[in-house]
Design an enzyme around this catalytic site. Structure first.
Site, short mmCIF file in Angstrom:
data_model
loop_
_atom_site.label_atom_id
_atom_site.label_comp_id
_atom_site.label_asym_id
_atom_site.label_seq_id
_atom_site.Cartn_x
_atom_site.Cartn_y
_atom_site.Cartn_z
N SER A 96 0.56 -1.16 0.34
CA SER A 96 -0.33 -0.30 -0.16
C SER A 96 0.90 1.17 -0.17
O SER A 96 2.10 1.81 0.31
CB SER A 96 -0.60 -0.05 0.88
OG SER A 96 -1.85 1.11 1.41
N TYR A 101 -2.22 -0.13 11.12
CA TYR A 101 -1.96 -0.48 9.40
C TYR A 101 -0.24 -0.59 8.67
O TYR A 101 -0.24 -1.05 8.03
CB TYR A 101 -2.67 -0.02 8.16
CG TYR A 101 -2.76 -0.20 7.19
CD1 TYR A 101 -3.63 -1.85 6.99
CD2 TYR A 101 -3.42 0.67 6.32
CE1 TYR A 101 -3.60 -2.59 5.34
CE2 TYR A 101 -3.24 0.12 4.43
CZ TYR A 101 -3.59 -0.84 4.44
OH TYR A 101 -3.83 -1.69 2.86
#
Length: 277
Positions: free
Chosen positions: A133, A146
Site C-alpha cells: 500500500s 496498518y
C-alpha cells in the site's frame, strides 16, 4: 506452457478482479477464499480452482497449495493479496486487534510464502507478488498499525528478494493507493467502530476523520481492475524490478518520500497531516 497463479483474498476487491483478469489472459488460477461460498463468482470456469485458504490457518494454506499443484501440475506465481486495515489511534486499539492486524497482513503472508517456497525452489522458478500500500511507503495519521504492518511487508519483501533471486525466484511489491470500489473501506470502518480512545485524543480523531473525508471526496481513485492489471504485469516481469506503484493518487507522496529528501518530505507531510489538539 500455461502459467498458474495462486491468489489469496479473492472474495472481493483486488483479488476478485485479479482472478477474472488472469483467467481471461489464459492463466490457470487458484482463487483462494476463507469461505468456499465466496468463490461462487468463479463457478464454471475450467481454468479456475476455488480453494479455501485462511492465512491464519496454516493447514488451509498447505491444502490450497497442494490442491493447485494437483489440479494444474504446478504453481508459477503467488499473489499475497489478503489483508485488512485498522484505523484509529494506537492507544485506543486493543492488543488483540493489534495481533490480528499482524497475523493477517504480515504473519499470514509470511506463512503462505514459506509454504510455497519448496515448490518454487524445486523448479528453480517462481514469483512472489506481495500487495502492500502507499501506507507501506509513508506514514499516515490514525493508521499506525496498518502502516506498521505494510512497512513490515515492504522490508520483508526487499530482504527476501536477495535470498530468492539466486534460486530463480523473484519477489515483487505492488503498492496501490485508495481504491474506493472495494470492501476494504467497509472493513476499516467496522474495525474503527470497535476502538475506544482516551478523551484526550478526541480533537485529533475528529481532525483525522475530517482530513480523510476530504481526501475521499476529491480522490479519483483507480479501480480494482486497474490494480489487477499491475499485478499481472508484475507476475510477467522478468527483470529484477521490485516495486510497482499501482495507482496515480499516491504517486506524488511516493515521490516525496523516495526522492525529495528527508527535510523536504517532513516539512510537506507536517503541513499536510500534522493534527493540532
Amino acid at each position: 506452457m500455461t502459467k498458474t497463479v495462486l491468489i489469496t483474498g479473492c472474495s472481493s476487491g483486488f483479488g476478485l478482479a485479479a482472478v477474472g483478469l488472469f483467467a481471461d489472459e489464459g492463466w490457470n488460477v487458484v482463487a483462494t477464499v476463507r469461505r468456499l461460498e465466496d468463490g461462487a463468482p468463479f463457478a464454471g470456469r475450467d481454468n479456475v480452482l476455488v480453494a479455501r485458504l485462511d492465512v491464519q490457518d496454516p493447514a488451509t494454506i498447505e491444502a490450497a497449495i497442494q490442491a493447485g499443484i494437483d489440479r494444474f501440475g504446478g504453481i508459477d506465481a503467488l499473489i499475497n493479496n489478503a489483508g485488512f486495515g485498522l484505523f484509529g489511534v494506537f492507544e485506543g486499539t486493543s492488543p488483540e486487534k493489534v495481533r490480528e492486524q499482524f497475523d493477517v497482513n504480515v504473519f499470514g503472508l509470511m506463512e503462505t510464502t514459506r509454504a510455497i517456497l519448496p515448490h518454487f525452489r524445486a523448479n528453480r522458478s517462481g514469483v512472489v507478488v506481495n500487495i502492500t500500500s502507499g501506507a507501506g511507503v509513508f506514514g499516515l495519521p490514525m493508521s499506525s498499525l496498518y502502516n506498521a504492518s505494510k512497512f513490515a511487508v515492504e522490508g520483508f519483501s526487499e530482504a527476501l528478494s536477495y535470498e530468492l533471486e539466486p534460486l530463480g525466484v523473484r519477489v515483487k511489491l505492488v503498492e496501490p493507493g485508495g481504491v474506493l470500489a472495494t470492501k476494504f473501506g467497509q472493513r476499516v470502518g467496522a474495525e474503527a467502530a470497535q476502538t475506544t480512545a482516551p478523551e484526550d485524543y478526541a480533537p485529533i480523531i475528529a481532525a483525522g476523520e475530517t482530513l480523510f473525508e476530504g481526501l475521499r471526496a476529491v480522490r479519483r481513485g483507480a479501480t480494482p481492475a486497474d490494480v489487477a492489471r499491475v499485478m499481472l504485469e508484475a507476475c510477467m516481469d522478468r527483470t529484477d524490478r521490485l516495486r510497482w506503484v499501482a495507482t496515480d493518487d499516491i504517486k506524488p507522496l511516493v515521490a516525496l518520500r523516495r526522492e525529495a529528501g528527508e527535510d523536504v518530505y517532513w516539512a510537506e507531510m507536517r503541513k499536510a497531516f500534522a493534527l493540532k489538539g
